[in-house]
Design an enzyme around this catalytic site. Structure first.
Site, mmCIF file in Angstrom:
data_model
loop_
_atom_site.group_PDB
_atom_site.id
_atom_site.type_symbol
_atom_site.label_atom_id
_atom_site.label_comp_id
_atom_site.label_asym_id
_atom_site.label_seq_id
_atom_site.Cartn_x
_atom_site.Cartn_y
_atom_site.Cartn_z
ATOM 1 N N GLU A 106 0.862 -1.058 -0.496
ATOM 2 C CA GLU A 106 0.166 0.007 -0.117
ATOM 3 C C GLU A 106 1.119 1.163 0.409
ATOM 4 O OE1 GLU A 106 -4.045 -1.179 2.206
ATOM 5 O OE2 GLU A 106 -1.968 -1.759 3.129
ATOM 6 N N GLU A 126 -3.644 -9.652 3.944
ATOM 7 C CA GLU A 126 -4.561 -9.055 5.059
ATOM 8 C C GLU A 126 -5.502 -10.136 5.398
ATOM 9 O OE1 GLU A 126 -2.602 -5.240 3.439
ATOM 10 O OE2 GLU A 126 -3.605 -7.136 3.186
HETATM 11 N N1 T1G Z 1 4.381 -7.323 11.729
HETATM 12 C C1 T1G Z 1 5.037 -8.383 12.749
HETATM 13 N N2 T1G Z 1 5.694 -9.025 12.438
HETATM 14 C C2 T1G Z 1 6.045 -10.016 11.711
HETATM 15 C C3 T1G Z 1 5.128 -9.119 9.931
HETATM 16 C C4 T1G Z 1 4.610 -8.635 10.204
HETATM 17 N N3 T1G Z 1 3.448 -8.323 9.279
HETATM 18 N N4 T1G Z 1 6.124 -10.416 9.536
HETATM 19 C C5 T1G Z 1 6.444 -10.907 9.717
HETATM 20 N N5 T1G Z 1 7.045 -10.818 11.111
HETATM 21 C C6 T1G Z 1 7.794 -11.347 12.355
HETATM 22 C C7 T1G Z 1 7.221 -13.615 12.545
HETATM 23 O O1 T1G Z 1 6.764 -13.368 13.106
HETATM 24 C C8 T1G Z 1 8.956 -14.017 12.371
HETATM 25 O O2 T1G Z 1 9.197 -13.406 13.882
HETATM 26 C C9 T1G Z 1 9.736 -12.618 12.569
HETATM 27 O O3 T1G Z 1 9.059 -11.440 11.659
HETATM 28 C C10 T1G Z 1 10.061 -13.665 10.352
HETATM 29 O O4 T1G Z 1 8.887 -14.198 9.911
HETATM 30 C C11 T1G Z 1 -2.845 -1.440 6.850
HETATM 31 C C12 T1G Z 1 -3.329 -3.681 8.022
HETATM 32 C C13 T1G Z 1 7.409 -11.599 5.397
HETATM 33 C C14 T1G Z 1 6.839 -13.221 3.867
HETATM 34 O O5 T1G Z 1 0.555 -10.517 6.456
HETATM 35 O O6 T1G Z 1 3.749 -13.312 5.424
HETATM 36 O O7 T1G Z 1 -0.792 -5.129 6.432
HETATM 37 O O8 T1G Z 1 8.873 -15.467 15.001
HETATM 38 O O9 T1G Z 1 9.219 -16.140 10.282
HETATM 39 O O10 T1G Z 1 9.073 -16.859 6.801
HETATM 40 O O11 T1G Z 1 -3.339 -2.867 5.172
HETATM 41 O O12 T1G Z 1 6.625 -13.441 7.576
HETATM 42 O O13 T1G Z 1 11.171 -14.131 14.081
HETATM 43 O O14 T1G Z 1 10.084 -13.710 16.309
HETATM 44 O O15 T1G Z 1 7.515 -16.049 8.821
HETATM 45 O O16 T1G Z 1 11.266 -15.167 5.861
HETATM 46 C C15 T1G Z 1 0.125 -7.968 6.378
HETATM 47 C C16 T1G Z 1 3.390 -11.409 7.076
HETATM 48 C C17 T1G Z 1 -0.029 -6.979 7.364
HETATM 49 C C18 T1G Z 1 2.409 -10.202 6.016
HETATM 50 C C19 T1G Z 1 8.383 -14.012 5.213
HETATM 51 N N6 T1G Z 1 1.282 -8.416 6.249
HETATM 52 N N7 T1G Z 1 4.116 -11.951 7.525
HETATM 53 O O17 T1G Z 1 8.719 -15.140 5.357
HETATM 54 O O18 T1G Z 1 9.513 -15.561 8.042
HETATM 55 S S1 T1G Z 1 -1.975 -6.517 7.658
HETATM 56 C C20 T1G Z 1 1.587 -9.707 6.458
HETATM 57 C C21 T1G Z 1 4.714 -13.011 6.232
HETATM 58 C C22 T1G Z 1 -1.489 -5.212 7.201
HETATM 59 C C23 T1G Z 1 -2.659 -2.889 6.037
HETATM 60 C C24 T1G Z 1 -2.526 -3.996 7.381
HETATM 61 C C25 T1G Z 1 5.734 -13.791 6.486
HETATM 62 C C26 T1G Z 1 7.096 -14.044 4.974
HETATM 63 P P1 T1G Z 1 9.959 -14.362 14.625
HETATM 64 P P2 T1G Z 1 9.034 -15.519 8.948
HETATM 65 P P3 T1G Z 1 9.388 -15.893 6.532
#
Ligand code: T1G
Length: 711
Positions: A106, A126
């Site tokens: 975004e 999301e």
């Molecule tokens: N927020 C906080 N922590 C996050 C995070 C996030 N968005 N994404 C990953 N982590 C942490 C995760 O918990 C882990 O922590 C570490 O990073 C590595 O992640 C307004 C409201 C990016 C593809 O849904 O899909 O934006 O366990 O083990 O396999 O519209 O993480 O090491 O302590 O998964 O390499 C939308 C979520 C949010 C993406 C990487 N975004 N993340 O995968 O590593 S909502 C998502 C992922 C939003 C807006 C709305 C995956 C990754 P720890 P990992 P990975």
């Protein structure tokens, strides 16, 4: 003083705004504030003619910071941050590598241009967190890529590759081999557009919106598809509503509608459940006494014993991950049959366009079928996937013990048997572990990793890493009959069958379970797996002790009559040849009535609530016993097992999270009632009793055990 996670660097006339907030540059408050501050600096610097937004580390911004959800909001608000980028009077180029996801994409959509590295991915996931894009994604994406594609990307939550993003117009440029690295290419791009005016702003695009105005049926179909996909979840439907607002309302009103919808969604139990699932999956990889940095064994060559359906699927999982496999069976025809099935599976994926022929050939080339054990002397890991018979497994492990390298890992794919007993048939129990795959093993994400009493930390660490390397969700469990998943499945299945003996019908029980969001109920699942499979296992098991009713009476009768399920077009349901749709069968009702009569049971009308409670609470009570015995490390691990291996609806969070939403006190009191009515198989778990009396939850127990909250 909050940490500096966003900086501005000047490269000639281009200001580069760097985000550096590991692990995934999530849009935490310091990142949002840093973006605002650095943009303001770049805009006020007369030497800066264009701006590049780039990220350090493994990925571009991967979304809002999910750990901030549910906490009091702190400014600046993300939508406002993006509005400042969009209002910039200097061109802003987003330089995307890794995964530009959610709020990250975004932000990029608020920029004037997007340049992507070849391996980059872009998506709005999301919906997988039970929400929807809430910072303009539902309003800007349809304007840029068209409404149908935006609906597909937002309702599925699946990312697209850089090449596809370019074809869609989502990114303006994908870095070519000869252009050097991403930053170099982005700086060159910024230089090319620095003087170009007017600056393109997605909010001003109207062509796709006008086109969609003439296709109102788009949203009808999207809503129907979303509802079918969601099985009771609300998030996909809210996504459709938000994109519809992009077509029906002016941009800023559409943004307001999006904000209303996400405010609703973020407070929903559905989203809390899916956020729980997100972190539960990541927690499962953390083993308290096997810290990161524990040495692991490199797994480059694997042998699989047993070329049946299971062995073949496991071989594919390794070949898909680039690991070479020796697939062994005792006779050449069995090996050929196994290899042929693997080839057929790959060919069907190629025919659906989800795999190139070249990649299929590469994967097939990694799998060698053989009847010889000679090659086993040099493998890093052996996985035994032969018939579930203890004597046979012990004989095989004895042979492997003599043949394989001393540091090789010996694993069993048993789904029920005692891994410690198998390990004792070798001189190296510390090298023995259970790797319990789920059928089809090349598809199902779950891998139950069964730690024996002697299994070394290196073998545990290697197996946990291996799970991630072959794109599985590894969950560490202890040794008991049926481990975590099957042990709870037994309790759930028991209640389903006892309810059928007492008065319910298969279609009623299955209806209640699919109503909860499962794709299939227990009876249709038995028909799929084959009623004869359970029947043969039950025949080898002792009958239940006095006072505990035998739940196998109806499926035994069906099996004795040759009704094995889908494979015989008759089981709990009947099936039209070549069709997998279960059809309620009056013949089955008669069989069930007969069995009830023989068991001396007067059939009664049974309500859906009783079915739901007995099936779910039996599972939860068993889960609590498993936690109490330490067979599972966390309640959230049990949820991860059930969601990735048994089709538990993710938007319910898994059985233990679901139990917390119902309330453990209520569940405990119902369990006591069932104990009084149905016998000691309903003896409540002491842990359930304790948590219920303390008025607390499985989630807070996990938090206490993880030291996140005071004991
Ligand atoms: N927020 C906080 N922590 C996050 C995070 C996030 N968005 N994404 C990953 N982590 C942490 C995760 O918990 C882990 O922590 C570490 O990073 C590595 O992640 C307004 C409201 C990016 C593809 O849904 O899909 O934006 O366990 O083990 O396999 O519209 O993480 O090491 O302590 O998964 O390499 C939308 C979520 C949010 C993406 C990487 N975004 N993340 O995968 O590593 S909502 C998502 C992922 C939003 C807006 C709305 C995956 C990754 P720890 P990992 P990975």
């Amino acid at each position: 003083m909050s940490e500096v996670v966003v900086t501005l660097e000047k490269r000639a006339a281009v200001g580069v705004i760097w985000v550096d907030s590991p692990p995934v540059n999530a849009l935490s408050q310091p990142v949002r504030q840093g973006l605002v501050d650095c943009l303001a600096k770049a805009l006020s610097d007369p030497e800066v003619h264009a701006i590049v937004l780039a990220c350090k580390g493994r990925t571009f911004i991967a979304g809002a910071d999910i750990t901030e959800f549910g906490k009091p909001p702190k400014g600046p608000e993300l939508g406002a941050v993006i509005a400042r980028f969009e209002a910039s009077d200097k061109p802003v180029v987003a330089a995307i590598h890794g995964t530009a996801l959610g709020g990250g994409l975004e932000v990029a959509l608020g920029c004037n241009y997007r340049v992507a590295a070849r391996e980059a991915k872009c998506g709005l996931p999301e919906v997988k967190l039970g929400i929807l894009p809430g910072a303009g994604g539902t309003q800007r994406l349809p304007r840029l890529v068209g409404v149908p594609k935006a609906l597909e990307m937002i309702v599925s939550g699946d990312p697209v590759s850089a090449a596809t993003a370019k074809d869609l117009g989502l990114v303006d440029h994908v870095v070519r081999e000869d252009e050097g690295d991403l930053l170099t290419a982005a700086l060159a791009f910024a230089g090319r557009v620095a003087a170009r005016r007017p600056l393109p702003k997605i909010r001003d695009l109207t062509a796709h919106i006008e086109k969609a105005k003439a296709q109102p049926e788009l949203f009808e179909k999207a809503r129907k598809d979303a509802a079918a996909r969601a099985r009771g979840g609300q998030a996909p439907l809210r996504c459709v509503e938000a994109v519809k607002a992009a077509v029906e309302l002016p941009f800023d009103q559409g943004l307001e509608r999006e904000r209303q919808l996400i405010t609703e969604a973020i407070e929903s139990t559905e989203s809390k459940a899916l956020r729980h699932v997100f972190f539960a999956e990541r927690q499962a990889a953390k083993i308290p006494d096997v810290p990161p940095g524990t040495p692991t064994t490199p797994i480059r060559r694997v042998a699989i014993l047993g070329a049946g359906t299971m062995g073949g699927g496991i071989a594919m999982a390794f070949a898909n991950a680039g690991i070479s496999v020796v697939l062994v069976d005792r006779e050449a025809p069995l090996v050929d049959k196994g290899m042929a099935l693997i080839s057929k599976n790959y060919a069907s994926t190629v025919s659906k366009g989800r795999l190139s022929q070249a990649e299929m050939d590469a994967r097939m080339a990694r799998i060698t079928g053989t009847t010889s054990w000679d090659g086993l002397a040099d493998v890093d890991l052996v996985i035994e996937a032969v018939f579930e018979e203890m004597g046979l497994k012990k004989e095989i492990f004895g042979r492997l013990d003599k043949l394989c390298r001393k540091d090789a890992i010996l694993a069993t794919n048993t789904s029920t048997l005692d891994v410690n007993e198998i390990a004792r048939s070798t001189s190296r129990p510390e090298q023995v572990i259970g790797l319990h795959f789920f059928s089809p093993a090349n598809v199902m994400r779950l891998l139950e990793i069964v730690r024996g009493e002697k299994t070394s930390k290196t073998v545990v660490a290697t197996s946990m890493k291996l799970a991630k390397d072959i794109s599985k969700v590894g969950v560490l469990v202890g040794v008991c009959y049926g481990f975590v998943g099957n042990r709870m499945l037994h309790a759930y299945g028991r209640e389903a069958q006892l309810l059928i003996q007492e008065g319910a019908l298969p279609q009623q029980v299955d209806g209640v379970i699919t109503g909860l969001g499962f794709a299939m109920g227990p009876c249709a699942t038995s028909d799929l797996a084959g009623i004869d499979v359970g029947w043969r296992i039950r025949k080898g098991l002792p009958k239940p002790p006095p006072g505990e009713r035998y739940s196998g009476a109806v499926p035994d009768r069906l099996a004795e009559m040759g009704r094995f399920g889908q494979k015989t077009n008759a089981g709990f349901y009947r099936y039209e040849p070549g069709n997998r749709t279960p059809i309620p069968d009056p013949a089955v009702e008669a069989i069930i009535a007969e069995v009830s009569k023989e068991l001396g049971i007067a059939r009664r009308a049974i309500g859906d609530d009783e079915i739901l409670e007995r099936c779910m609470y039996a599972m939860v009570n068993e889960g609590a016993k498993i936690l109490d015995e330490g067979i599972a490390l966390r309640a959230s691990d049990i949820d991860t097992v059930w969601i990735n291996g048994y089709g538990f609806p993710p938007y319910r969070g898994g059985p233990m999270f679901y139990a917390d939403t119902v309330g453990l006190a209520k569940i405990h009191s119902r369990v006591l009632e069932f104990l009084a009515k149905h016998g000691k198989m309903w003896t409540p778990s002491p842990l359930l009793q304790r948590l219920a009396s303390e008025g607390t939850t499985f989630s807070s127990l996990d938090a206490r055990r993880a030291g996140d909250v005071p004991a």
